[in-house]
Each structure stands twice: as C-alpha cells, then as structure tokens.
Design a protein around this motif. Structure first.
Motif, PDB file in Angstrom:
ATOM      1  N   ALA A  65      27.642 -42.079  64.409  1.00 15.58           N
ATOM      2  CA  ALA A  65      28.864 -41.359  64.274  1.00 15.58           C
ATOM      3  C   ALA A  65      29.441 -40.663  63.655  1.00 15.58           C
ATOM      4  CB  ALA A  65      29.583 -42.966  64.078  1.00 15.58           C
ATOM      5  N   TYR A  66      30.029 -39.967  64.248  1.00 19.78           N
ATOM      6  CA  TYR A  66      30.753 -38.831  63.318  1.00 19.78           C
ATOM      7  C   TYR A  66      32.259 -38.965  62.563  1.00 19.78           C
ATOM      8  CZ  TYR A  66      31.385 -33.761  62.559  1.00 19.78           C
ATOM      9  OH  TYR A  66      31.669 -32.882  62.784  1.00 19.78           O
ATOM     10  N   SER A  67      31.596 -39.912  60.965  1.00 21.66           N
ATOM     11  CA  SER A  67      33.020 -39.405  60.704  1.00 21.66           C
ATOM     12  C   SER A  67      32.875 -39.531  59.022  1.00 21.66           C
ATOM     13  CB  SER A  67      32.734 -41.637  60.888  1.00 21.66           C
ATOM     14  OG  SER A  67      32.091 -42.222  60.075  1.00 21.66           O
ATOM     15  N   GLY A  68      33.663 -39.891  58.083  1.00 19.70           N
ATOM     16  CA  GLY A  68      34.040 -39.315  56.932  1.00 19.70           C
ATOM     17  C   GLY A  68      32.509 -40.268  56.247  1.00 19.70           C
ATOM     18  N   PRO A  69      33.143 -41.545  56.394  1.00 18.05           N
ATOM     19  CA  PRO A  69      31.696 -42.115  55.250  1.00 18.05           C
ATOM     20  C   PRO A  69      30.007 -42.110  56.233  1.00 18.05           C
ATOM     21  CG  PRO A  69      33.931 -43.794  55.747  1.00 18.05           C
ATOM     22  CD  PRO A  69      33.970 -42.075  56.756  1.00 18.05           C
ATOM     23  N   ALA A  70      30.100 -41.234  57.410  1.00 18.79           N
ATOM     24  CA  ALA A  70      29.002 -41.055  57.798  1.00 18.79           C
ATOM     25  C   ALA A  70      28.113 -39.929  57.067  1.00 18.79           C
ATOM     26  CB  ALA A  70      28.839 -41.281  59.183  1.00 18.79           C
ATOM     27  N   ILE A  71      29.085 -39.016  57.194  1.00 22.19           N
ATOM     28  CA  ILE A  71      28.571 -37.479  56.534  1.00 22.19           C
ATOM     29  C   ILE A  71      28.600 -37.599  55.176  1.00 22.19           C
ATOM     30  CG2 ILE A  71      29.867 -35.279  56.370  1.00 22.19           C
ATOM     31  CD1 ILE A  71      31.056 -35.676  58.997  1.00 22.19           C
ATOM     32  N   GLU A  72      28.998 -38.528  54.189  1.00 21.86           N
ATOM     33  CA  GLU A  72      29.637 -38.407  53.161  1.00 21.86           C
ATOM     34  C   GLU A  72      28.148 -39.022  52.882  1.00 21.86           C
ATOM     35  OE1 GLU A  72      32.459 -40.144  50.394  1.00 21.86           O
ATOM     36  OE2 GLU A  72      34.202 -38.657  51.727  1.00 21.86           O
ATOM     37  N   TYR A  73      27.346 -40.506  53.060  1.00 22.30           N
ATOM     38  CA  TYR A  73      26.471 -41.195  53.089  1.00 22.30           C
ATOM     39  C   TYR A  73      24.992 -39.918  53.647  1.00 22.30           C
ATOM     40  CZ  TYR A  73      21.931 -44.677  53.336  1.00 22.30           C
ATOM     41  OH  TYR A  73      21.142 -45.164  53.264  1.00 22.30           O
ATOM     42  N   GLY A  74      24.542 -39.854  51.834  1.00 20.33           N
ATOM     43  CA  GLY A  74      23.353 -38.762  51.892  1.00 20.33           C
ATOM     44  C   GLY A  74      23.379 -37.105  52.072  1.00 20.33           C
ATOM     45  N   LEU A  75      24.530 -37.084  51.514  1.00 18.20           N
ATOM     46  CA  LEU A  75      25.103 -35.983  51.317  1.00 18.20           C
ATOM     47  C   LEU A  75      24.909 -35.476  49.582  1.00 18.20           C
ATOM     48  CD1 LEU A  75      26.673 -33.465  52.212  1.00 18.20           C
ATOM     49  CD2 LEU A  75      28.980 -34.186  51.437  1.00 18.20           C
ATOM     50  N   GLU A  76      24.187 -34.510  50.135  1.00 20.96           N
ATOM     51  CA  GLU A  76      23.667 -33.929  48.285  1.00 20.96           C
ATOM     52  C   GLU A  76      24.204 -32.941  47.761  1.00 20.96           C
ATOM     53  OE1 GLU A  76      19.412 -32.923  48.145  1.00 20.96           O
ATOM     54  OE2 GLU A  76      19.110 -35.429  49.324  1.00 20.96           O
ATOM     55  N   ALA A  77      25.906 -32.823  47.930  1.00 21.33           N
ATOM     56  CA  ALA A  77      27.026 -31.949  47.252  1.00 21.33           C
ATOM     57  C   ALA A  77      27.546 -32.515  46.924  1.00 21.33           C
ATOM     58  CB  ALA A  77      26.530 -30.847  48.430  1.00 21.33           C
TER      59      ALA A  77
END
Length: 316
Positions: A65-77
């Motif tokens: 999925a392309y979503s806020g939680p999906a982008i945040e998951y694993g984001l190293e910033a």
C-alpha cells in the motif's frame, strides 16, 4: 504514526503475540488492539492471525500500500507522514501545518488537483506520481535557504539513479533526463521551496517535490518524462523513503550539498538563458557558488544569478 499503533507494529514484527498479551503490555483494551491491527492492515501491512497470535510479515516487499503508516515503517529519517488520497496541493497543506507550529512533517498525496510550480504554473499531478511537501524549521540564515532546494534536488536525483534512471539536475530545482549531447532534456521532477521568516532567521521552510513516477509517457505534457517511461514502475513507498533519508542527511551537512550537486548537475558548461524578473541573461553556465547561485559567463562579463528560470540552449 500514532505511538500506540507504532508499538503494536513493533511487537507484531517480533511476534507472534496474542491480543490479550498486547492489551496487557500496552495497557489498552482488547478491542483497541483489534482496531489498531485492522488499521494497520488497511494501511497495507500483511498481518497474519495464527494459533499463537498476530504476526507481521516484516518482508518489505509485502507492504504494497501507499499510505502514511507504510511510508513511516522502516523510514530511517525523523519525519512523520500525513497522507492524502486526494488533495488540492501538498504545499498548501504543508504551509498550514507550518503556520500551526509543526516541523519535520511530510505531506504526501496520491493525487493533487490544484498543484502549482514556479510562478504559479499549473502542475498536473495524477495518481501514480510522487507528490510530497516537507515542513522544516532550519536554524540557518535565509541566505542559505537555497541549499535546501539543492539538497532536495540531489536527494531526488540520487534516488532516481538508484532506480536506474539517467537523471541529472538543471539549475536550480529541476530533475531532468538528458537527451543527446546538445543540451536537450526531458523533465522528470520539479521542486518548489517556500518559506516564512525575517531578515536574520527562518520561521519555517516548505519544500515541495513533484515527480512523475508511475505515469505513462502518453499522459505527460510535452517535454516531460517519467520513471515508468525510462525504466518501468517503482515502489513509490520505497522511493519516498529514500528521498527523505537522503534529504535528511544533506540538511544535516549543508557543506556537502554543493559538491554533491556539482556531481549530478547537467547545467555547468551549457549555454543557458536565464529569465530574471524583467531581464534575460544568455551565456555559458560556469558553476554555482557555495550558496547555490548560478555563475554565467556572458558577452558582457560574468553574472551571478540567485534565482530565475533557466533553460538549456543548443550550442551556438
């Protein structure tokens, strides 16, 4: 992402873990656990229900999925993500958040209906592209703010190259794909930076990025290209993560921005036409200054341009 939901996700990644165990550990009700699990599933996380409890399939490839939680998951910033399926303009929403005191928030949309580029030009932003705006509060003087635009261009270009696109930067804020050796190019992405502040300080800065990702060439304006047209579709979630991670590195080390920009730039050495207010400057681009201004050698001597519309010209 909601902190409780993040805690649920972390435990599921280390799972399996039962609903009652999650409820006891996080001091929430079993019904709340179920709601968080369902919300994560809706956000694109593959959460299995096993005999031992819930378990997250933590393989990144399973997050489709392309979503806020999906982008945040694993984001190293250190960014939080506000996601919209459709919005007028991510920059407009980012300015609202900045005015409300927010910082390090990224507004991401699947589609924009009222986006704009420089000089209020309309920017077509259908579903399939990467449309996002980053809210920052940099502790730098306003004179150095253009380095944030250059850092954004470097981050996008590096990420596009990682995806296989032969991307380069056209001063100051366009990511392009060169066509031939005579200065011609197709535009891949644009960056629009807006800020509020005083003479000696920046109150907030919003950097908007619009990139043609999974869009067919036929749907694009003349002179534009996309990641799909160059190399095929990309995972937009991972693309956004890589851009944000690279941008975060460069904003923390502004001295590294201009050298990295030079390595990726297509403008130095080109004949250019730069529109500056009511003036047109034509000459050969030499380099950029340590604050991102363009140096142009003209028939009347060298000019330094801090802002303007730059066009590559065919050799004389």
């Amino acid at each position: 992402m909601n902190e409780t939901r993040r805690a649920v996700l972390e435990q599921l990644a280390a799972g399996p873990v039962s609903g009652p165990a999650l409820a006891d550990d996080l001091e929430i009700s079993r019904a709340a656990v179920w709601k968080h699990v369902e919300a994560l599933r809706d956000a694109g996380f593959e959460i299995e229900s096993t005999g031992s409890g819930y378990r997250l399939d933590a393989d990144a490839d399973t997050i489709d999925a392309y979503s806020g939680p999906a982008i945040e998951y694993g984001l190293e910033a250190p960014f939080s993500v506000e996601f919209h399926e459709t919005i007028g303009s991510t920059n407009d929403r980012a300015r609202e958040l900045a005015a409300a005191g927010e910082s390090d928030v990224v507004v991401v949309a699947d589609e924009q209906t009222g986006a704009r580029g420089r000089l209020e030009r309309a920017w077509d932003s259908p579903s399939g592209g990467v449309w996002m705006s980053v809210v920052c509060r940099p502790s730098i003087p306003p004179a150095r703010a253009p380095l944030y635009t250059l850092a954004g261009a470097v981050a996008v270009t590096q990420t596009a190259r990682e995806a296989g696109v032969d991307a380069a930067i056209k001063w100051p804020n366009d990511v392009i794909v060169p066509v031939g050796d005579d200065g011609a190019y197709h535009k891949l992405a644009g960056i629009l930076t807006e800020m509020e502040g005083e003479t000696d300080r920046i109150e907030w800065l919003v950097m908007g990025i619009g990139l043609n990702a999974n869009l067919s060439r036929e749907s694009l304006p003349e002179g534009a290209t996309s990641v799909r047209a160059e190399v095929g579709d990309v995972d937009r979630r991972i693309f956004v993560q890589r851009v944000l991670e690279a941008f975060d590195e460069y904003r923390s080390d502004l001295e590294a921005v201009v050298p990295a920009w030079r390595d990726l730039a297509a403008t130095p050495g080109q004949r250019v036409r730069v529109e500056v207010a009511d003036t047109t400057i034509v000459g050969r681009a030499i380099d950029v200054t340590d604050r991102g201004a363009l140096r142009v050698e003209t028939d009347d001597g060298e000019r330094t341009v801090t802002a303007g519309d730059c066009e590559h010209l065919r050799p004389a």
